[in-house]
Write a protein that holds these residues in place. Structure first.
Motif, PDB file in Angstrom:
ATOM      1  N   GLN A 243      -0.487  11.092   4.200  1.00 17.65           N
ATOM      2  CA  GLN A 243      -0.884  11.771   5.429  1.00 17.65           C
ATOM      3  C   GLN A 243      -0.636  13.270   5.271  1.00 17.65           C
ATOM      4  O   GLN A 243       0.476  13.753   5.428  1.00 17.65           O
ATOM      5  CB  GLN A 243      -0.129  11.237   6.643  1.00 17.65           C
ATOM      6  CG  GLN A 243      -0.665  11.772   7.969  1.00 17.65           C
ATOM      7  CD  GLN A 243       0.060  11.229   9.187  1.00 17.65           C
ATOM      8  OE1 GLN A 243       1.283  11.086   9.168  1.00 17.65           O
ATOM      9  NE2 GLN A 243      -0.684  10.929  10.253  1.00 17.65           N
TER      10      GLN A 243
ATOM     11  N   PHE B 270       4.822  -0.491   8.315  1.00 14.20           N
ATOM     12  CA  PHE B 270       4.942   0.801   7.655  1.00 14.20           C
ATOM     13  C   PHE B 270       6.391   1.223   7.527  1.00 14.20           C
ATOM     14  O   PHE B 270       7.219   0.944   8.401  1.00 14.20           O
ATOM     15  CB  PHE B 270       4.179   1.872   8.442  1.00 14.20           C
ATOM     16  CG  PHE B 270       2.697   1.769   8.310  1.00 14.20           C
ATOM     17  CD1 PHE B 270       1.962   0.944   9.146  1.00 14.20           C
ATOM     18  CD2 PHE B 270       2.015   2.483   7.320  1.00 14.20           C
ATOM     19  CE1 PHE B 270       0.591   0.833   9.014  1.00 14.20           C
ATOM     20  CE2 PHE B 270       0.647   2.375   7.191  1.00 14.20           C
ATOM     21  CZ  PHE B 270      -0.070   1.540   8.028  1.00 14.20           C
ATOM     22  N   GLY B 271       6.674   1.935   6.423  1.00 15.36           N
ATOM     23  CA  GLY B 271       7.966   2.570   6.288  1.00 15.36           C
ATOM     24  C   GLY B 271       8.017   3.849   7.110  1.00 15.36           C
ATOM     25  O   GLY B 271       7.031   4.238   7.744  1.00 15.36           O
ATOM     26  N   THR B 272       9.149   4.512   7.054  1.00 20.58           N
ATOM     27  CA  THR B 272       9.363   5.704   7.868  1.00 20.58           C
ATOM     28  C   THR B 272       8.814   6.967   7.223  1.00 20.58           C
ATOM     29  O   THR B 272       8.799   8.021   7.831  1.00 20.58           O
ATOM     30  CB  THR B 272      10.855   5.902   8.154  1.00 20.58           C
ATOM     31  OG1 THR B 272      11.568   5.826   6.919  1.00 20.58           O
ATOM     32  CG2 THR B 272      11.366   4.831   9.107  1.00 20.58           C
TER      33      THR B 272
ATOM     34  N   TYR C 168       0.045   5.078   1.514  1.00 22.80           N
ATOM     35  CA  TYR C 168      -0.869   5.951   2.224  1.00 22.80           C
ATOM     36  C   TYR C 168      -0.305   7.358   2.209  1.00 22.80           C
ATOM     37  O   TYR C 168       0.904   7.575   2.247  1.00 22.80           O
ATOM     38  CB  TYR C 168      -1.037   5.498   3.681  1.00 22.80           C
ATOM     39  CG  TYR C 168      -1.939   4.307   3.869  1.00 22.80           C
ATOM     40  CD1 TYR C 168      -1.417   3.014   3.867  1.00 22.80           C
ATOM     41  CD2 TYR C 168      -3.301   4.466   4.055  1.00 22.80           C
ATOM     42  CE1 TYR C 168      -2.242   1.906   4.055  1.00 22.80           C
ATOM     43  CE2 TYR C 168      -4.135   3.363   4.251  1.00 22.80           C
ATOM     44  CZ  TYR C 168      -3.601   2.100   4.236  1.00 22.80           C
ATOM     45  OH  TYR C 168      -4.425   1.010   4.417  1.00 22.80           O
TER      46      TYR C 168
ATOM     47  N   ARG D 144      -3.285  15.126   9.224  1.00 27.22           N
ATOM     48  CA  ARG D 144      -2.838  13.867   9.832  1.00 27.22           C
ATOM     49  C   ARG D 144      -3.810  12.704   9.607  1.00 27.22           C
ATOM     50  O   ARG D 144      -3.632  11.646  10.185  1.00 27.22           O
ATOM     51  CB  ARG D 144      -2.514  14.047  11.317  1.00 27.22           C
ATOM     52  CG  ARG D 144      -1.440  15.098  11.555  1.00 27.22           C
ATOM     53  CD  ARG D 144      -0.916  15.122  12.958  1.00 27.22           C
ATOM     54  NE  ARG D 144       0.014  14.039  13.207  1.00 27.22           N
ATOM     55  CZ  ARG D 144       0.712  13.914  14.335  1.00 27.22           C
ATOM     56  NH1 ARG D 144       0.586  14.817  15.287  1.00 27.22           N
ATOM     57  NH2 ARG D 144       1.523  12.888  14.513  1.00 27.22           N
ATOM     58  N   GLN D 145      -4.819  12.912   8.779  1.00 23.65           N
ATOM     59  CA  GLN D 145      -5.708  11.815   8.399  1.00 23.65           C
ATOM     60  C   GLN D 145      -4.990  10.940   7.382  1.00 23.65           C
ATOM     61  O   GLN D 145      -4.591  11.414   6.316  1.00 23.65           O
ATOM     62  CB  GLN D 145      -7.003  12.369   7.793  1.00 23.65           C
ATOM     63  CG  GLN D 145      -7.870  11.337   7.098  1.00 23.65           C
ATOM     64  CD  GLN D 145      -8.612  10.448   8.072  1.00 23.65           C
ATOM     65  OE1 GLN D 145      -9.447  10.899   8.841  1.00 23.65           O
ATOM     66  NE2 GLN D 145      -8.331   9.144   8.020  1.00 23.65           N
ATOM     67  N   MET D 146      -4.834   9.674   7.695  1.00 17.23           N
ATOM     68  CA  MET D 146      -4.199   8.735   6.768  1.00 17.23           C
ATOM     69  C   MET D 146      -5.194   8.384   5.670  1.00 17.23           C
ATOM     70  O   MET D 146      -6.312   7.940   5.936  1.00 17.23           O
ATOM     71  CB  MET D 146      -3.771   7.473   7.508  1.00 17.23           C
ATOM     72  CG  MET D 146      -2.663   7.693   8.517  1.00 17.23           C
ATOM     73  SD  MET D 146      -1.042   7.824   7.764  1.00 17.23           S
ATOM     74  CE  MET D 146      -0.734   6.109   7.376  1.00 17.23           C
TER      75      MET D 146
ATOM     76  N   PHE E 163       0.837  -1.203   0.000  1.00 15.34           N
ATOM     77  CA  PHE E 163       0.000   0.000   0.000  1.00 15.34           C
ATOM     78  C   PHE E 163       0.873   1.254   0.000  1.00 15.34           C
ATOM     79  O   PHE E 163       2.003   1.251   0.482  1.00 15.34           O
ATOM     80  CB  PHE E 163      -0.875   0.057   1.266  1.00 15.34           C
ATOM     81  CG  PHE E 163      -1.702  -1.161   1.521  1.00 15.34           C
ATOM     82  CD1 PHE E 163      -1.165  -2.240   2.208  1.00 15.34           C
ATOM     83  CD2 PHE E 163      -3.015  -1.223   1.100  1.00 15.34           C
ATOM     84  CE1 PHE E 163      -1.920  -3.372   2.460  1.00 15.34           C
ATOM     85  CE2 PHE E 163      -3.781  -2.352   1.350  1.00 15.34           C
ATOM     86  CZ  PHE E 163      -3.233  -3.428   2.030  1.00 15.34           C
TER      87      PHE E 163
ATOM     88  N   PHE F  56       3.490   7.183   3.147  1.00 17.80           N
ATOM     89  CA  PHE F  56       3.974   5.978   3.807  1.00 17.80           C
ATOM     90  C   PHE F  56       3.717   4.758   2.929  1.00 17.80           C
ATOM     91  O   PHE F  56       2.601   4.551   2.439  1.00 17.80           O
ATOM     92  CB  PHE F  56       3.264   5.770   5.151  1.00 17.80           C
ATOM     93  CG  PHE F  56       3.622   6.792   6.199  1.00 17.80           C
ATOM     94  CD1 PHE F  56       2.798   7.885   6.426  1.00 17.80           C
ATOM     95  CD2 PHE F  56       4.781   6.665   6.951  1.00 17.80           C
ATOM     96  CE1 PHE F  56       3.116   8.828   7.384  1.00 17.80           C
ATOM     97  CE2 PHE F  56       5.104   7.605   7.916  1.00 17.80           C
ATOM     98  CZ  PHE F  56       4.263   8.688   8.129  1.00 17.80           C
TER      99      PHE F  56
ATOM    100  N   LEU G 154      -5.754   6.223   2.028  1.00 20.38           N
ATOM    101  CA  LEU G 154      -5.251   5.198   1.125  1.00 20.38           C
ATOM    102  C   LEU G 154      -5.101   5.786  -0.277  1.00 20.38           C
ATOM    103  O   LEU G 154      -6.031   6.357  -0.825  1.00 20.38           O
ATOM    104  CB  LEU G 154      -6.218   4.011   1.084  1.00 20.38           C
ATOM    105  CG  LEU G 154      -5.867   2.909   0.089  1.00 20.38           C
ATOM    106  CD1 LEU G 154      -4.580   2.206   0.488  1.00 20.38           C
ATOM    107  CD2 LEU G 154      -7.018   1.900  -0.017  1.00 20.38           C
TER     108      LEU G 154
ATOM    109  N   ARG H 262      -3.296   0.415  -3.764  1.00 24.19           N
ATOM    110  CA  ARG H 262      -3.062  -0.916  -3.204  1.00 24.19           C
ATOM    111  C   ARG H 262      -2.626  -1.859  -4.318  1.00 24.19           C
ATOM    112  O   ARG H 262      -3.116  -1.764  -5.429  1.00 24.19           O
ATOM    113  CB  ARG H 262      -4.337  -1.461  -2.564  1.00 24.19           C
ATOM    114  CG  ARG H 262      -4.180  -2.862  -1.977  1.00 24.19           C
ATOM    115  CD  ARG H 262      -5.492  -3.370  -1.385  1.00 24.19           C
ATOM    116  NE  ARG H 262      -6.457  -3.657  -2.419  1.00 24.19           N
ATOM    117  CZ  ARG H 262      -7.596  -3.034  -2.564  1.00 24.19           C
ATOM    118  NH1 ARG H 262      -7.944  -2.068  -1.737  1.00 24.19           N
ATOM    119  NH2 ARG H 262      -8.414  -3.357  -3.536  1.00 24.19           N
TER     120      ARG H 262
END
Lengths: 112, 116
Positions: A39, A102-104, A37, A43-45, A35, A91, A47, A50
């Motif tokens: 942000q 998750f990645g950084t 994502y 700060r709402q994640m 995925f 992300f 999508l 996919r």
């Protein structure tokens, strides 16, 4: 152990141009999900896109597309015709079983 | 797309008090929900996996007696921060899993907790 690596902490792109965000992951599994994502400052994640690992065809969602290289364990996100609203943290995430990793993150700046 | 709500969006409390955060899937049922903590400009740190009707699974290093999770129904999971301290101040995010061919996570808008 599964890990997700985003090697670009920050990226910038001119409005209307194209940018590619990198993501690599480590797994010994063959059937999983990937995925991207977004942000934004709220700060709402959200999508973005996919990809199922068993599908060879790269996923696309309007201006967003991925380059999924399963053998190389690479999953990059291409944003075409960048817009100011694309500015956000992005992300990359990997899912196997019931676990998401998750990645950084990559902070994307869009320059007007 | 699926919608997940989270309440409250922000809360300020005194040290020693408990705070409850609700996470609801509004238009779908979620047997699995996740709770994350996010520090400024950092990635999401998974705290626990919440399964409807059973005990939550906590990640290593997360105190289950401090962060109580209850997943009482297919649309509601709650996180209670007990005896909160200033170091618990953070941004908490929940998500709900959609399985099957549309496998993904949908996230709530997050809760900003400030403990004085």
């Amino acid at each position: 152990a599964q890990t997700v690596t985003q090697s670009q902490p920050e990226m910038s792109v001119q409005e209307a141009e194209t940018v590619t965000l990198s993501c690599t992951y480590d797994t010994s599994e063959s059937d999983y999900y990937l995925f991207w994502y977004k942000q934004p400052p709220s700060r709402q994640m959200i999508l973005v896109i996919r990809q199922e690992a068993y599908k060879q065809q790269n996923a696309t969602e309007n201006r967003f597309s991925v380059n999924f290289q399963k053998a190389a364990k690479s999953f990059s996100l291409k944003i075409s015709d960048s817009q100011l609203g694309d500015a956000a943290m992005y992300f990359c995430a990997y899912k196997y079983g019931n676990q998401f990793y998750f990645g950084t993150g990559t902070s994307l700046t869009v320059i007007p | 797309g699926a919608v997940v709500s989270q309440h409250p969006s922000r809360v300020i409390c005194k040290s020693g008090t408990s705070v409850k955060i609700e996470c609801r899937s509004l238009d779908f049922q979620a047997t699995t929900m996740f709770w994350y903590r996010q520090f400024p400009k950092k990635s999401l740190m998974l705290m626990a996996t919440s399964n409807e009707g059973s005990k939550a699974t906590y990640e290593q290093g997360v105190e289950k007696d401090k962060f109580l999770i209850n997943h009482a129904s297919l649309t509601l999971s709650t996180l209670t921060v007990t005896s909160a301290h200033p170091e618990d101040s953070s941004f908490y995010i929940c998500s709900a899993r959609v399985g099957g061919i549309k496998e993904t996570q949908y996230f709530g808008p997050g809760t900003r907790l400030l403990v004085l």
